[in-house]
Design a protein around this motif. Sequence first.
Motif, PDB file in Angstrom:
ATOM      1  N   THR A   1       2.930  -9.604  -3.428  1.00  0.00           N
ATOM      2  CA  THR A   1       3.500  -8.796  -4.503  1.00  0.00           C
ATOM      3  C   THR A   1       2.450  -7.862  -5.106  1.00  0.00           C
ATOM      4  N   GLU A   2       2.926  -6.866  -5.827  1.00  0.00           N
ATOM      5  CA  GLU A   2       2.018  -5.938  -6.498  1.00  0.00           C
ATOM      6  C   GLU A   2       1.170  -6.659  -7.535  1.00  0.00           C
ATOM      7  N   GLU A   3       1.744  -7.632  -8.209  1.00  0.00           N
ATOM      8  CA  GLU A   3       0.997  -8.381  -9.219  1.00  0.00           C
ATOM      9  C   GLU A   3      -0.159  -9.145  -8.595  1.00  0.00           C
ATOM     10  N   GLN A   4       0.037  -9.688  -7.389  1.00  0.00           N
ATOM     11  CA  GLN A   4      -1.050 -10.382  -6.708  1.00  0.00           C
ATOM     12  C   GLN A   4      -2.186  -9.427  -6.370  1.00  0.00           C
ATOM     13  N   ILE A   5      -1.837  -8.242  -5.912  1.00  0.00           N
ATOM     14  CA  ILE A   5      -2.865  -7.245  -5.584  1.00  0.00           C
ATOM     15  C   ILE A   5      -3.584  -6.801  -6.853  1.00  0.00           C
ATOM     16  N   LYS A   6      -2.843  -6.538  -7.890  1.00  0.00           N
ATOM     17  CA  LYS A   6      -3.424  -6.096  -9.156  1.00  0.00           C
ATOM     18  C   LYS A   6      -4.421  -7.112  -9.700  1.00  0.00           C
ATOM     19  N   ALA A   7      -4.125  -8.390  -9.520  1.00  0.00           N
ATOM     20  CA  ALA A   7      -4.973  -9.461 -10.051  1.00  0.00           C
ATOM     21  C   ALA A   7      -6.316  -9.569  -9.323  1.00  0.00           C
ATOM     22  N   LEU A   8      -6.464  -8.926  -8.172  1.00  0.00           N
ATOM     23  CA  LEU A   8      -7.705  -9.011  -7.406  1.00  0.00           C
ATOM     24  C   LEU A   8      -8.833  -8.191  -8.012  1.00  0.00           C
ATOM     25  N   GLY A   9      -8.516  -7.266  -8.898  1.00  0.00           N
ATOM     26  CA  GLY A   9      -9.547  -6.409  -9.463  1.00  0.00           C
ATOM     27  C   GLY A   9      -9.852  -5.228  -8.558  1.00  0.00           C
ATOM     28  N   HIS A  10     -11.038  -4.638  -8.708  1.00  0.00           N
ATOM     29  CA  HIS A  10     -11.371  -3.425  -7.968  1.00  0.00           C
ATOM     30  C   HIS A  10     -11.351  -3.670  -6.457  1.00  0.00           C
ATOM     31  N   ILE A  11     -10.757  -2.724  -5.714  1.00  0.00           N
ATOM     32  CA  ILE A  11     -10.707  -2.782  -4.254  1.00  0.00           C
ATOM     33  C   ILE A  11     -11.212  -1.462  -3.698  1.00  0.00           C
ATOM     34  N   ASP A  12     -12.171  -1.522  -2.778  1.00  0.00           N
ATOM     35  CA  ASP A  12     -12.717  -0.316  -2.156  1.00  0.00           C
ATOM     36  C   ASP A  12     -11.889   0.124  -0.950  1.00  0.00           C
ATOM     37  N   LEU A  13     -11.437  -0.838  -0.150  1.00  0.00           N
ATOM     38  CA  LEU A  13     -10.859  -0.517   1.145  1.00  0.00           C
ATOM     39  C   LEU A  13      -9.799  -1.530   1.532  1.00  0.00           C
ATOM     40  N   VAL A  14      -8.661  -1.045   2.019  1.00  0.00           N
ATOM     41  CA  VAL A  14      -7.617  -1.904   2.581  1.00  0.00           C
ATOM     42  C   VAL A  14      -7.671  -1.750   4.100  1.00  0.00           C
ATOM     43  N   VAL A  15      -7.869  -2.860   4.813  1.00  0.00           N
ATOM     44  CA  VAL A  15      -8.014  -2.840   6.271  1.00  0.00           C
ATOM     45  C   VAL A  15      -6.885  -3.643   6.901  1.00  0.00           C
ATOM     46  N   GLY A  16      -6.309  -3.127   7.973  1.00  0.00           N
ATOM     47  CA  GLY A  16      -5.263  -3.858   8.664  1.00  0.00           C
ATOM     48  C   GLY A  16      -5.153  -3.446  10.116  1.00  0.00           C
ATOM     49  N   GLY A  17      -4.774  -4.389  10.949  1.00  0.00           N
ATOM     50  CA  GLY A  17      -4.485  -4.099  12.350  1.00  0.00           C
ATOM     51  C   GLY A  17      -3.175  -4.772  12.684  1.00  0.00           C
ATOM     52  N   SER A  18      -2.071  -4.082  12.447  1.00  0.00           N
ATOM     53  CA  SER A  18      -0.768  -4.696  12.690  1.00  0.00           C
ATOM     54  C   SER A  18      -0.680  -5.155  14.140  1.00  0.00           C
ATOM     55  N   PRO A  19       0.038  -6.254  14.425  1.00  0.00           N
ATOM     56  CA  PRO A  19       0.110  -6.778  15.794  1.00  0.00           C
ATOM     57  C   PRO A  19       0.409  -5.685  16.806  1.00  0.00           C
ATOM     58  N   CYS A  20      -0.261  -5.754  17.954  1.00  0.00           N
ATOM     59  CA  CYS A  20      -0.194  -4.657  18.916  1.00  0.00           C
ATOM     60  C   CYS A  20       0.896  -4.833  19.974  1.00  0.00           C
ATOM     61  N   GLN A  21       1.547  -6.022  20.024  1.00  0.00           N
ATOM     62  CA  GLN A  21       2.430  -6.324  21.155  1.00  0.00           C
ATOM     63  C   GLN A  21       3.509  -5.274  21.381  1.00  0.00           C
ATOM     64  N   ASP A  22       4.037  -4.700  20.308  1.00  0.00           N
ATOM     65  CA  ASP A  22       5.163  -3.783  20.444  1.00  0.00           C
ATOM     66  C   ASP A  22       4.731  -2.334  20.671  1.00  0.00           C
ATOM     67  N   LEU A  23       3.416  -2.107  20.687  1.00  0.00           N
ATOM     68  CA  LEU A  23       2.880  -0.780  20.973  1.00  0.00           C
ATOM     69  C   LEU A  23       2.117  -0.751  22.289  1.00  0.00           C
ATOM     70  N   SER A  24       1.636  -1.901  22.725  1.00  0.00           N
ATOM     71  CA  SER A  24       0.803  -1.993  23.907  1.00  0.00           C
ATOM     72  C   SER A  24       1.592  -1.713  25.180  1.00  0.00           C
ATOM     73  N   THR A  25       0.929  -1.073  26.144  1.00  0.00           N
ATOM     74  CA  THR A  25       1.560  -0.831  27.436  1.00  0.00           C
ATOM     75  C   THR A  25       1.762  -2.139  28.200  1.00  0.00           C
ATOM     76  N   ALA A  26       1.089  -3.207  27.767  1.00  0.00           N
ATOM     77  CA  ALA A  26       1.259  -4.513  28.404  1.00  0.00           C
ATOM     78  C   ALA A  26       2.435  -5.290  27.816  1.00  0.00           C
ATOM     79  N   GLY A  27       3.014  -4.790  26.719  1.00  0.00           N
ATOM     80  CA  GLY A  27       4.121  -5.471  26.059  1.00  0.00           C
ATOM     81  C   GLY A  27       5.461  -4.834  26.386  1.00  0.00           C
ATOM     82  N   LEU A  28       6.472  -5.204  25.600  1.00  0.00           N
ATOM     83  CA  LEU A  28       7.823  -4.683  25.824  1.00  0.00           C
ATOM     84  C   LEU A  28       8.040  -3.322  25.172  1.00  0.00           C
ATOM     85  N   ARG A  29       7.068  -2.880  24.340  1.00  0.00           N
ATOM     86  CA  ARG A  29       7.076  -1.544  23.741  1.00  0.00           C
ATOM     87  C   ARG A  29       8.325  -1.299  22.898  1.00  0.00           C
ATOM     88  N   ARG A  30       8.643  -2.233  22.055  1.00  0.00           N
ATOM     89  CA  ARG A  30       9.768  -2.034  21.131  1.00  0.00           C
ATOM     90  C   ARG A  30       9.426  -0.988  20.064  1.00  0.00           C
TER      91      ARG A  30
END
Length: 210
Positions: free
Chosen positions: A21-50
């Motif tokens: 939730t937004e409240e959980q993020i707000k409670a963390l205090g100062h944030i410099d960077l948000v990093v993420g690598g969403s699962p690749c299975q549906d984008l990868s040429t080795a997957g089903l490419r949904r």
Amino acid sequence: SKVLQYHYPDVPNLGDVTKITEEQIKALGHIDLVVGGSPCQDLSTAGLRRGLVNEDGSLTRSGLFDYQMQIFEWARRNNGCEWMLWENVPGAFSSNEGNDFGYILGSMVQRDVPVPKDGWKNSGVCVSENGDRIVEWRVLDAQYFGVPQRRRRIFALLHTGAWGGYPPVLFESESVRRDFEKGEGKRKGSSESLGGDFGEDGFCAEWGGG
């Protein structure tokens, strides 16, 4: 979660990304960077490419990017965050005829980003219409960063602060690419590289303007 707890016991674990939730993020205090690598299975040429969205309109595993984007917007509003980094497989360039990567960039800069006529290249820059957001993207290979394997990944870096006065982040070093012979005549320095066309390496907007 077990690895995080073992190595970084002081780092809070907010659990299921779809339930944060937004409240959980707000409670963390100062944030410099948000990093993420969403699962690749549906984008990868080795997957089903949904892609990012299932036929019924629900998000695929790769579509969890939307939650990262939401968390960044919360962090930007409440925690002073200006930076977001997304990582995924190069298959994202061609998934859904290239429209999935266009959606990723468009979400970051809050505008429609069409697929280039000749497809996405390995590097480029995209700027929002009013110039308050900029995304650099580049394909990097893990073998040049201390990992004993060839592992190419897209890194897309969003900045929402006053980006006009700082040098590019992902384009600073020719040596990172390890393609001196191929690129020597094209990239004399980061400022020149971002001044116009990337040729076969990609395309960009003018670095100094909107």
